[in-house]
Design an enzyme around this catalytic site. Structure first.
Site, short mmCIF file in Angstrom:
data_model
loop_
_atom_site.label_atom_id
_atom_site.label_comp_id
_atom_site.label_asym_id
_atom_site.label_seq_id
_atom_site.Cartn_x
_atom_site.Cartn_y
_atom_site.Cartn_z
N ALA A 241 0.73 -1.10 0.35
CA ALA A 241 0.11 0.26 0.30
C ALA A 241 0.93 1.19 0.06
O ALA A 241 1.10 1.64 -0.75
CB ALA A 241 -1.15 0.30 0.91
N ARG A 242 0.92 1.91 0.90
CA ARG A 242 2.43 2.74 1.07
C ARG A 242 2.68 2.21 2.58
O ARG A 242 3.18 2.30 3.70
CB ARG A 242 1.07 4.17 1.01
CG ARG A 242 0.58 5.04 0.43
CD ARG A 242 1.79 5.77 -0.82
NE ARG A 242 0.94 5.57 -1.67
CZ ARG A 242 0.72 5.22 -2.89
NH1 ARG A 242 0.81 3.97 -2.99
NH2 ARG A 242 0.20 5.32 -3.65
N GLU A 271 10.68 6.51 2.20
CA GLU A 271 11.52 5.79 0.36
C GLU A 271 11.49 6.98 -0.21
O GLU A 271 11.03 7.88 -0.82
CB GLU A 271 9.92 5.04 -0.27
CG GLU A 271 8.94 5.56 -0.95
CD GLU A 271 8.09 4.65 -1.59
OE1 GLU A 271 7.99 3.19 -0.55
OE2 GLU A 271 7.92 4.53 -2.45
N HIS A 289 9.34 -0.68 -4.61
CA HIS A 289 7.46 -0.03 -5.56
C HIS A 289 7.52 -0.46 -6.46
O HIS A 289 7.31 0.57 -7.53
CB HIS A 289 8.06 1.13 -5.09
CG HIS A 289 6.24 2.30 -4.42
ND1 HIS A 289 6.24 3.63 -3.86
CD2 HIS A 289 4.98 1.51 -5.30
CE1 HIS A 289 5.07 3.60 -3.88
NE2 HIS A 289 4.09 2.91 -4.85
C1 8YV Z 1 2.51 4.18 -8.49
C2 8YV Z 1 1.72 3.17 -6.66
O1 8YV Z 1 1.54 4.61 -8.92
O2 8YV Z 1 -0.59 3.66 -7.93
C3 8YV Z 1 -0.25 3.71 -7.04
O3 8YV Z 1 -0.83 3.81 -6.24
O4 8YV Z 1 1.81 3.44 -5.74
C4 8YV Z 1 2.60 2.56 -7.98
O5 8YV Z 1 1.51 2.06 -8.86
C5 8YV Z 1 3.93 3.64 -9.37
O6 8YV Z 1 4.69 2.85 -8.57
C6 8YV Z 1 4.81 4.59 -9.32
O7 8YV Z 1 5.27 5.28 -9.38
#
Ligand code: 8YV
Length: 339
Positions: A241-242, A271, A289
């Site tokens: 997720a994050r 990160e 990521h």
């Molecule tokens: C990133 C993501 O967008 O969609 C999201 O929320 O965390 C990933 O898909 C992708 O890593 C590009 O930075």
């Protein structure tokens, strides 16, 4: 002749996707991947009608102040915690994200991390690459991991990606539990073969706990020392997720002290920095990521961001109807203003 609208693309993108933009607008695309300072963002955004930005670009009041030209900010990601949606809305700027197109790829990747962490793929590969197999007299009981099939899978945050992860669990004959702000419709629960439980029960019963919740101030450290203490010492934690949803320092301590079995992490607090203790541990699989990073999905994300920009600027089949707007009310306001 009126000048073409101008669009800033903050990250290098697929040339054919940029070409779609260039059919209608003047494109200023970054050729090199790098982080932009708030000052750079402010300057770039001041001179354009639209921007395609990445998760590292924090778009808030400070970078929007005084801008009158900017109409749309398209985020390259489904998560949009880098956008201050209220500030964008206040400025009458449309925001969009990239949902749906990445659901299945991220669900695949959550499984990759579950399997890799449980069956020690990363650590055993490092051992092999270090040339330690020959002459090691590897024992029958070396490299023992945790079986995935037949276990209990817990999913925290049961949106589209969580549901995708749950559906895949049927092939592994798993018992699926979930916790979410709201209960899923019964039909979806049945499809996912998932049972709603409270967070405490999810923590206590899960052999695998996968985090797929959005990052909000309330979700910061949703998994910290107290939550880790409630989990099984053999459990595997996966975060796609994050960063910041997990307290990485507390996680590293639990993994080091054997209070948690293993972890698979695609995202980190702060990160691209990774907590140095996580880097030292063998029972954690660490990825930069990349959960959405399949060729098809990254292309679909880029195309969807471009669709939103073009539609918001009044071009193409979806003119005036950006497909994945986060604050579509902005468009109604704009139309009312013009009338
Ligand atoms: C990133 C993501 O967008 O969609 C999201 O929320 O965390 C990933 O898909 C992708 O890593 C590009 O930075």
């Amino acid at each position: 002749m009126t000048a073409k609208p101008k669009v800033w693309v903050a990250r290098p993108l697929f040339p054919d996707v940029l070409a779609r933009l260039a059919e209608h607008v003047e494109v200023d695309a970054e050729a090199v991947e790098r982080r932009h300072t708030a000052d750079e963002l402010r300057r770039k955004l001041a001179g354009v009608d639209a921007a395609v930005v990445g998760l590292a670009d924090r778009i808030d009041e400070a970078v929007l102040e005084g801008h009158t030209r900017l109409k749309v900010v398209a985020n390259l990601g489904v998560g949009f915690n880098n956008l201050d949606l209220d500030a964008l809305t206040r400025h009458g700027i449309l925001a969009s994200n990239t949902p749906d197109v990445l659901t299945e790829s991220v669900a695949d990747f959550a499984w990759a991390l579950m399997l890799a962490a449980a069956r020690r793929v990363g650590a055993s590969e490092r051992w092999l690459r270090a040339g330690q197999w020959p002459g090691s007299h590897m024992r029958f009981d070396d490299w023992l991991g945790l079986d995935v099939h037949g276990r209990t899978l817990g999913i925290l945050g049961m949106g589209r990606i969580g549901q995708g992860i749950a559906r895949r669990a049927a092939g592994f004959d798993m018992n699926v539990l979930y916790h979410n702000r709201s209960r899923l419709p019964e039909m979806v629960e049945r499809e996912c073969k998932a049972t709603l439980v409270d967070k405490a029960e999810l923590l206590r019963r899960s052999d695998f706990l996968v985090l797929v919740l959005p990052f909000t101030p309330e979700n910061r450290h949703a998994i910290g020392a107290p939550e880790l203490a409630r989990m099984k010492p053999s459990a595997v934690l996966v975060n796609v997720a994050r960063g910041g949803i997990v307290d990485d320092a507390a996680l590293a301590a639990a993994l080091r002290e054997g209070r948690l079995g293993a972890a698979g992490l695609d995202v980190f607090e702060g990160e691209p920095q990774v907590h140095p203790e996580l880097l030292m541990l063998d029972n954690v699989v660490l990825c930069p990521h990349i959960a959405s990073a399949s060729e098809e999905t990254r292309r679909a994300m880029a195309n969807l961001a471009v669709d939103n920009v073009l539609a918001a600027l009044g071009f193409g089949e979806m003119a005036g109807k950006p497909p994945t707007a986060l604050n579509p009310a902005v468009l109604t306001h704009r139309a009312a203003h013009k009338a």
